[in-house]
Each structure stands twice: as structure tokens, then as C-alpha cells.
Design a protein around this motif. Structure first.
Motif, PDB file in Angstrom:
ATOM      1  N   SER A  76       0.855  -1.053  -6.557  1.00 51.35           N
ATOM      2  CA  SER A  76      -0.298  -0.214  -6.848  1.00 51.35           C
ATOM      3  C   SER A  76       0.159   1.234  -6.994  1.00 51.35           C
ATOM      4  N   THR A  77      -0.409   1.912  -7.977  1.00 54.71           N
ATOM      5  CA  THR A  77      -0.094   3.333  -8.165  1.00 54.71           C
ATOM      6  C   THR A  77      -0.966   4.221  -7.288  1.00 54.71           C
TER       7      THR A  77
ATOM      8  N   ASN B 178       4.653  -0.674  -0.411  1.00 56.15           N
ATOM      9  CA  ASN B 178       4.184  -0.354  -1.759  1.00 56.15           C
ATOM     10  C   ASN B 178       4.535   1.103  -2.050  1.00 56.15           C
TER      11      ASN B 178
ATOM     12  N   PRO C 192       4.185   3.994  -4.908  1.00 58.05           N
ATOM     13  CA  PRO C 192       3.765   4.568  -6.186  1.00 58.05           C
ATOM     14  C   PRO C 192       4.781   5.618  -6.627  1.00 58.05           C
TER      15      PRO C 192
ATOM     16  N   THR D 105       4.905   7.051 -10.089  1.00 55.48           N
ATOM     17  CA  THR D 105       4.153   7.997 -10.910  1.00 55.48           C
ATOM     18  C   THR D 105       2.751   7.420 -11.050  1.00 55.48           C
ATOM     19  N   ASP D 106       1.918   8.075 -11.850  1.00 52.34           N
ATOM     20  CA  ASP D 106       0.581   7.528 -12.037  1.00 52.34           C
ATOM     21  C   ASP D 106       0.589   6.300 -12.943  1.00 52.34           C
ATOM     22  N   ARG D 107       1.757   5.937 -13.503  1.00 44.26           N
ATOM     23  CA  ARG D 107       1.867   4.738 -14.340  1.00 44.26           C
ATOM     24  C   ARG D 107       2.973   3.776 -13.874  1.00 44.26           C
ATOM     25  N   LEU D 108       3.638   4.105 -12.778  1.00 41.29           N
ATOM     26  CA  LEU D 108       4.778   3.305 -12.345  1.00 41.29           C
ATOM     27  C   LEU D 108       4.720   3.117 -10.835  1.00 41.29           C
ATOM     28  N   ALA D 109       4.888   1.853 -10.404  1.00 39.24           N
ATOM     29  CA  ALA D 109       4.867   1.545  -8.979  1.00 39.24           C
ATOM     30  C   ALA D 109       5.785   0.360  -8.707  1.00 39.24           C
TER      31      ALA D 109
ATOM     32  N   GLU E 261       2.966   0.820 -16.517  1.00 36.72           N
ATOM     33  CA  GLU E 261       1.991   0.949 -17.597  1.00 36.72           C
ATOM     34  C   GLU E 261       2.621   1.856 -18.652  1.00 36.72           C
TER      35      GLU E 261
ATOM     36  N   THR F  46       1.502  -3.083 -20.585  1.00 40.21           N
ATOM     37  CA  THR F  46       1.893  -3.148 -19.179  1.00 40.21           C
ATOM     38  C   THR F  46       3.042  -4.133 -19.026  1.00 40.21           C
TER      39      THR F  46
END
Length: 800
Positions: A177-178, A202, A204, A206-210, A262, A268
Motif C-alpha cells: 500500500s502506498t 509495508n 510506501p 512514493t505515491d505510486r510505488l510500494a 503504478e 500497474t
């Protein structure tokens, strides 16, 4: 004619009920599905949570899916104390699971295959994160970091296809999860000096990579029983020595990592890697089945040499063992890879998969690519006795590559459809099974090596669509065409004493076709109708098949024909009383053509096709949330599963049904020594299918409440009952009916809200249950393995 008539009756009956119950007042849409929550817990406003599944390759409320599904969340699995796929039968009455030779053998509604040989695939496949596992080796299926498990009942021959003739078990692990950096750790200690450590994190990026990572370590340092040695190896009447080494221990390490990226608003990518390493004595049929007679070695019944200075001649009956005790050699011969004496399995494997989800203008494209390899050695004693006489080192070949493509409609589309293609390239078998010890040394041989493998290339194309008819009715239709190319390769290598290896002799020269091609069209048709809000009835017709396969231990006979299952089902799914009650019901009938069954010969395996069989029955699943924090669940099944045509079922004598005098007229081998058996064939028409309990029930109580000055407390109690079932097609030996009870109590202190303590106990009444069975037509007759006795422990968890 019979199948067509039955299909017409089932569907017509379902449609008549739907029509009779329908009225404009009931024409309301279903509640929108929410992300899956604990299937066995109540929401804060009192009521049962929605359960979202992907059984039809798209997110869908389980109550809107026209097939029978048991879906359980990861939290519910923890509360029920379920740590392995092999324990799922405790909460799903349609499941019957045992273990043998390091592999799970799974049956649904009586359809299944007692898989013991590498290369032979199960009739109920297991998927992890949408990847098919060709060999259900138990160490891969540790249920840590799991989001949910879905058990699909009946043939899934369209969307899952390969070998889903009985159903499918799908395991989904947590995705990264980001959102926030989070994780959890737990440490537990249980009786039998058992340590469990688990971790999940978990991250995160970046806001697109986790990314996430999970690890699970298990070590049971003490065994449930003892490895007993004889007072006098030449006079078994003197019994066993006191004490003995611990037996029935295991340890394992499993790790899994995921990266979710993402790449764009429409693309994705998910990458997964996993690893497992395990050593286990649990689940191997190394002690005589309780109630049967074990004996010392007798070479006349398996083609080996008698070594009368090592064991008594003639054979003697072994003393009776305690339920959890074994009697196995303490050492193994030179040349074995084993680092200790008793029988056990050592496994190490890894795998990778990649999934790409690409949104297109008119549809969504999915690509799933996977590779897996497992190195496994099963060290087996040639009989269930303490004599270092014959040993088997089974070097198992297990690797696969698969590629699946899906093109499917948008979630908002009125007509839901999916088309796709699937490719599998797999190798399975033994390379080799090495037989060593005095039993072969007596013939002047150092070893016998049995090489047997099959290579599978499978191609399939599939499609399925669901079309609405009016506001409350949907029709689903699907087709799948599969082409399997199976290549069998086998030879025997003899090594003379002291160490002279002869060329490998081709075992396949007598096999008519070592590279058969199997082609099969499978299908599904279903209709569902919303009778009222949250009340749906449905009917379905479907076909599934299990691919044709070679026997790889040894590979010296033609491939088996595919097993084909035609299934008919009608069902009801309902939620009532402001969603405090959920009740689902299904009636089913399965016609099975050419079911694949397993027998044994001289310590090896013999696979064969029966003519036909059928299973029929009814299942129900009910859940009730009467007050906040309290959830009750009860599920049950009735199953009638019979062979219709099986005039030459493999069997053994002497046995509970066939005395020694009759055996003398049926067996071509010399007179049967005490505690040994010979292979014969009997008429199995009308026999119950293996591992098919007529009655099964499971129930649970879960209660969660705030306790003043203490914090949140959770109490869980699960129970399950299984009536007796036969272990094999000959119905000689039955596992008796049993009732099992498990419980746990958890506390999250008010001052430490991220910390929880959990005390658990399994098999509270200490019921003695057998986990597996193996009839060895040589050596020491009927072998079995015990399931765990009463176990209990304490676990501490920390979340952030």
C-alpha cells in the motif's frame, strides 16, 4: 440422455421457483460490495460484512456470485488458528484434506485424487496470487500475511481450467500500500517446544510505488511420539525398549516479497518473489494403521532379498505401538543424502511472478507470468519396521513456467465478459528414486535407480460472459479448449557392488505411447435470479477435467485417461433481518467419467482409471450476528459418493474383508508372511469414493467486547465433525468419525492498543485422528500418520 434430463430438471426447477417467488415489489438492487472484511465478524452497527471475491476473475460480492464459495479473511484464519491450507477443512465441510509424501491431497464434494507421486496433479488445484501450483507441496502454503482464501466448489473448467475438476482453492496474500509505513510482528511459544516467529512490513516508497515483505519461521523441537526400538530384533514378542528418540517434528522458513508500481494512471505492475525451506516428519505414513498388523520384512512379497542375519526369518508380527509412536531405523546406508535415520522430507524452493494490469479504452488487459522451482528429497524406509533393510531416496523434480493473458470488460459494463489464453510448461517426477540397503545388496547390487518424469506443455483458450436479462436475472456462459502434450521418460539404472553403474535401461519400451496428446472442451452455463433484495437463486451446468497423466514411480505403463466431471447445481443465497442473518444452500450432482485412483505395488505406486462414479449431496452455510461483537456460524454437508463402474479396484490381502485362506487363491505370490500384504483386485462397484464423509459440520462462535480497565477481548471457539470415511477405493479401512474443538482468547490492553496477547488451544479433547494412509503391498502392510494431539500456546503481537 440421463445427463441431459437431469440438467433440464435442475434448471427448470430453479427457474420455476424463481418465477413463483418473483414480484415487482422485490425488484430492488443488491447492496454495493465493499472491500472484504472479516467474514466471521460483525460490523459496528450490527450486521454481517460484505465479502468481495474474484472467483469469476472480477471483484464481486460473494452473495451475487452464482456458485458455492467459502471465503475467509486473513484475520478470521488467525482467530481460527489456521496456519496452513491443510487446515481449511476445519471451517469448510465440503473440503477433505490429508497429507502424504510431503503433498496436500484435497477433495471437494468427493472429487479428488490422493496425489503422492511427483508429476501427478491434484483434482483440486491450489492458486497463490492467481498462480497455479502444479504440485501442492505443503511448505509453500503457509498462511501468514494472507488477505483472504477462496474455496470454489464444483468444476471450474472455464476460468481456471486445468485440473479444476473438483474445485479450486485460491490464496491471496496482502498487496503493498502506498498509504502508510506499517507492519506487525508476532512471537509465539507452544507445547512440544514449538517456536513461531512472524513479521510483516509495508513500505510506501512514493505515491505510486510500494513494497512489502513477510517472513514466517516455525520450529517444533519435540515430537508427538517416540521412535521405539525392539528389545530383541529376532524375537518381536519381547516388545519395545522404553524411551526412544522424539518423532513427528518439523521446521520451516518461508518468505515473500511484493513490489507494486503504478507506472501510469492506466498501468500497474506487481512483482512477487517467494522462498521456502523446510524439513518435516509430519504427515508421512510410517507407522502401522491402528487396528492393523505390522510385520518384519519379507523379501518374497516385494522382490527384495531376505537378510536373515538382520531380521527374523520367517517374518514375525511387530508389537503394537502407541498412537503417536513409530519404529524406524536409526541409521541409513552409505550413499543416502539423509543426515539422520528416520523417514522425513526435505524441501527448498523459490518462485517469481509478475502481473501487469493495463487499462484500455474499451477493456482491461491482464498478463500473469510465473516461474517456480522446488528441490525436494523424501527419505523413506521400505517398511514400517525398525530394520535397516531397504531405503528409498525420492529425488523429486518439480518446476514450472506459466503465462496467462486476460482481456476483460470494464467493471461498469452492463455485459461482463472475459477472453484469455493460458500456457503451462512443467516437469515433474523423480530423478531418481534411489533404492539402497541390504535388501538390494543381497542380490549383489549397490543400488537401484528408478528415473521417471513427465513433461507437460499445455495450451488453452477460454472465454466467459454474463448477460443481464431484465433487472434481476443474469445468464452466464463460458467455454475453454485445452490441448495437453504429455511426454513420459523413464529408465532403471542398476549399480553393482562395489560401485559399478550399468547403463540406464529404458522402461518405456513397453509403453504404447509415451507422448500422448489430450484435447478437451470444457464449459459452464448458469442462470441467477434475484427473488428479492439480498435473495438470489441460481442453477448451473459445468464440465471440468483432470489432465491425463503418467505414473512416474516407475514410468512403465500407459498414461491415464483424463478425468471428466459434469456437474449440476442449484442454490440459494440470502441475507435477512437487516443483514444480521446470512443463509446459503446448494444441491449438487457430479457425474465422473474415468476417475483417476491410486494403488500401491511393491512399495511403489500404481495409478489407474476407474470406469465411472458419481457424487451428490447438499450443503448449507449460515451466519448470524445477533448483537454487536457477536457472530455465530454453522455450516454442514451431506455427501453420497459412489463408484458406478470399477470392477478391478486395487486392493490387498489379508485384510478386514478378505481372510488369508481366500487370499491364497487370489495372490500369485508366495504365502503371505505375518504383517505383510499382497496386491489383488476386487469389484469396487458401489464402493464409497476415497475420503468421502457422508456427514460433515463446522461451527464457530466469535465474540469481541471492551472489558473495563483491561481493553478489547476476543473469544473464538470453532468445532467440526466428520463422519467416517474410507481411505481407499477398496473401502477396506475407514477413518472413524471424529469431533474436534479449537479455541482462542485474545486481549489488547487499553494502555497498549498496538499490542495483543493470544492464548490458543487446538484439539482440546485430545482426539486421536489419522492424517494419512498408505497401503504398501510389501513390507509392513497398512501405514498411516497421526494428526496433531492437543496443542496449546501463547502468542504476542505488536502492530504499528
Amino acid at each position: 440422455m440421463r445427463k441431459g434430463f437431469r440438467a433440464s430438471v435442475l434448471l427448470t426447477s430453479g427457474w420455476m421457483v424463481a418465477t413463483a417467488l418473483s414480484s415487482p415489489a422485490f425488484a430492488q438492487g443488491a447492496q454495493p460490495a465493499q472491500p472484504m472484511q472479516n467474514a466471521d465478524s460483525a460490523e459496528s452497527n450490527v450486521g454481517l460484512a460484505d465479502i468481495v471475491v474474484t472467483a469469476q476473475k472480477r471483484s464481486q460480492n460473494v452473495q451475487d456470485t452464482p456458485l458455492t464459495i467459502t471465503a475467509v479473511s486473513g484475520d478470521a484464519l488467525v482467530k481460527a488458528g489456521i496456519q496452513q491450507v491443510g487446515e481449511l477443512n476445519r471451517i469448510d465441510p465440503a473440503l477433505q484434506i490429508s497429507a502424504g509424501a510431503g503433498v496436500l491431497t484435497t477433495f471437494i464434494r468427493g472429487v479428488g485424487n490422493p496425489v503422492t507421486t511427483a508429476g501427478n496433479e491434484a483434482s483440486v488445484p491450489v492458486y497463490i496470487d492467481d498462480v497455479y501450483f502444479i504440485r501442492a507441496a505443503a511448505p509453500f502454503f503457509n498462511l501468514s500475511s494472507v488477505e483472504r482464501v477462496e474455496v470454489l466448489k464444483g468444476p471450474q473448467g472455464t476460468l481456471f481450467g486445468r485440473n479444476a475438476s473438483g474445485g479450486v482453492i485460491s490464496v491471496y496474500t496482502r498487496d503493498p500500500s502506498t498509504g502508510e509505513f506499517s507492519g506487525e510482528m508476532s512471537a509465539g511459544y507452544a507445547n512440544y517446544d514449538t517456536v513461531d516467529l512472524k513479521g510483516y512490513i509495508n513500505i510506501p516508497l512514493t505515491d505510486r510505488l510500494a513494497a512489502n515483505y513477510s517472513v514466517s519461521y516455525h520450529n517444533q523441537g519435540k515430537g508427538w511420539g517416540r521412535n521405539k526400538q525392539l528389545v530383541d530384533p529376532f524375537d518381536t514378542s519381547k516388545g519395545f525398549l522404553p524411551g526412544g528418540d522424539d518423532y513427528w517434528k518439523d521446521k520451516s522458513l518461508s518468505m515473500r516479497g511484493k513490489i507494486l508500481a503504478e507506472l501510469t494512471d492506466t498501468t500497474t505492475v506487481k512483482l512477487i518473489g517467494y522462498y521456502q525451506n523446510s524439513t518435516s516428519e509430519i504427515g508421512f505414513n510410517v507407522r502401522p494403521l491402528p487396528g492393523s498388523i505390522g510385520g518384519t520384512p519379507d523379501g518374497a512379497h516385494n522382490g527384495f532379498a531376505n537378510v536373515c542375519g538382520l531380521h527374523p526369518c520367517p517374518s514375525q508380527v511387530l508389537p503394537t505401538l502407541g498412537f503417536y509412536d513409530v519404529s524406524l531405523p536409526l541409521t541409513r546406508p552409505a550413499g543416502s543424502k539423509a543426515n539422520r535415520g528416520p523417514q522425513y522430507d526435505k524441501s527448498e524452493g523459490y518462485g517469481f511472478s509478475g502481473r501487469i494490469d493495463q487499462e484500455l479504452g474499451f477493456a482491461d488487459l491482464v498478463s500473469i507470468t510465473a516461474y517456480r522451482k522446488n528441490d525436494e528429497v523424501f527419505f523413506a524406509n521400505g517398511n514400517t519396521s525398525p530394520y535397516a533393510w531397504a531405503f528409498y531416496d525420492l529425488n523429486i523434480v518439480d518446476k514450472q513456467f506459466s503465462q496467462e493473458l486476460q482481456l476483460k470488460s470494464k467493471p461498469s459494463s452492463a455485459i461482463q465478459w472475459i477472453v484469455g489464453a493460458f500456457y503451462l510448461n512443467a516437469d515433474g517426477g523423480f530423478g531418481p528414486t534411489l533404492i539402497t540397503g541390504p535388501a538390494v545388496n543381497g542380490f549383489g547390487l549397490a543400488s537401484i535407480g528408478l528415473f521417471g518424469q513427465q513433461k507437460v506443455k499445455s495450451y488453452a483458450g477460454f472465454g466467459q460472459t454474463t448477460i443481464p436479462i431484465g433487472d434481476r436475472t443474469h445468464v452466464t456462459a463460458g467455454l475453454r479448449y485445452t490441448k495437453d502434450k504429455v511426454i513420459g521418460q523413464g529408465c532403471t539404472q542398476i549399480t553393482l557392488l562395489p560401485d559399478t553403474a550399468l547403463p540406464c535401461t529404458d522402461d518405456t519400451v513397453t509403453v504404447p505411447d509415451t507422448s500422448p496428446t489430450f484435447k478437451k472442451l470444457t464449459w459452464k452455463g448458469a442462470i441467477d435470479h434475484e427473488v428479492a433484495q439480498d435473495v438470489m437463486i441460481y442453477g448451473s451446468l459445468s464440465r471440468g477435467f483432470k489432465a491425463g497423466t503418467f505414473n512416474t514411480l516407475p514410468l512403465d505403463s500407459p498414461a491415464l485417461r483424463p478425468e471428466v466431471v459434469d456437474a449440476y447445481e442449484i442454490g440459494l443465497k440470502s441475507e435477512m433481518f437487516d443483514r444480521r442473518v446470512r443463509f446459503n444452500l446448494a444441491l449438487f450432482w457430479n457425474d465422473i467419467d474415468s476417475p483417476q485412483v491410486t494403488g500401491q505395488r511393491n512399495g511403489l505406486v500404481a495409478l489407474k482409471n476407474a470406469g465411472s462414479a458419481r457424487t451428490k449431496g447438499v450443503e448449507f452455510d449460515a451466519a448470524f450476528a445477533p448483537t454487536q461483537g457477536l457472530t455465530l456460524r454453522l455450516a454442514g454437508s451431506y455427501l453420497d459418493a459412489k463408484f458406478r463402474d470399477f470392477p478391478d479396484a486395487p486392493s490387498y490381502c489379508p485384510s478386514p474383508k478378505i481372510d488369508a485362506a481366500t487370499c491364497a487363491t487370489l495372490s500369485p505370490t508366495p504365502p503371505i508372511a505375518p504383517g505383510n500384504i499382497n496386491a489383488i483386485f476386487v469389484n469396487g462397484n458401489g464402493n464409497t469414493l476415497p475420503m468421502a464423509s457422508k456427514w460433515k459440520f463446522s461451527g464457530s462462535v466469535s465474540y469481541e467486547a471492551e472489558v473495563a480497565s483491561m481493553g478489547k477481548a476476543t473469544f473464538d471457539l470453532t468445532a467440526n465433525y466428520s463422519s467416517k470415511f474410507p481411505w481407499d477405493a477398496d473401502n477396506l479401512w475407514y477413518e472413524r468419525a471424529h469431533f474436534l474443538l479449537n479455541s482462542s482468547v485474545s486481549l489488547s490492553p487499553e494502555s497498549l492498543e498496538n499490542v495483543s496477547l493470544r492464548f490458543w488451544m487446538k484439539n482440546i479433547t485430545n482426539r486421536k485422528v489419522n492424517l494419512g494412509y498408505y497401503a504398501q503391498a510389501s513390507g509392513s502392510a497398512f501405514g498411516s500418520a497421526p494428526a496433531a494431539p492437543r496443542t496449546y500456546g501463547l502468542e504476542a503481537s505488536f502492530r504499528w
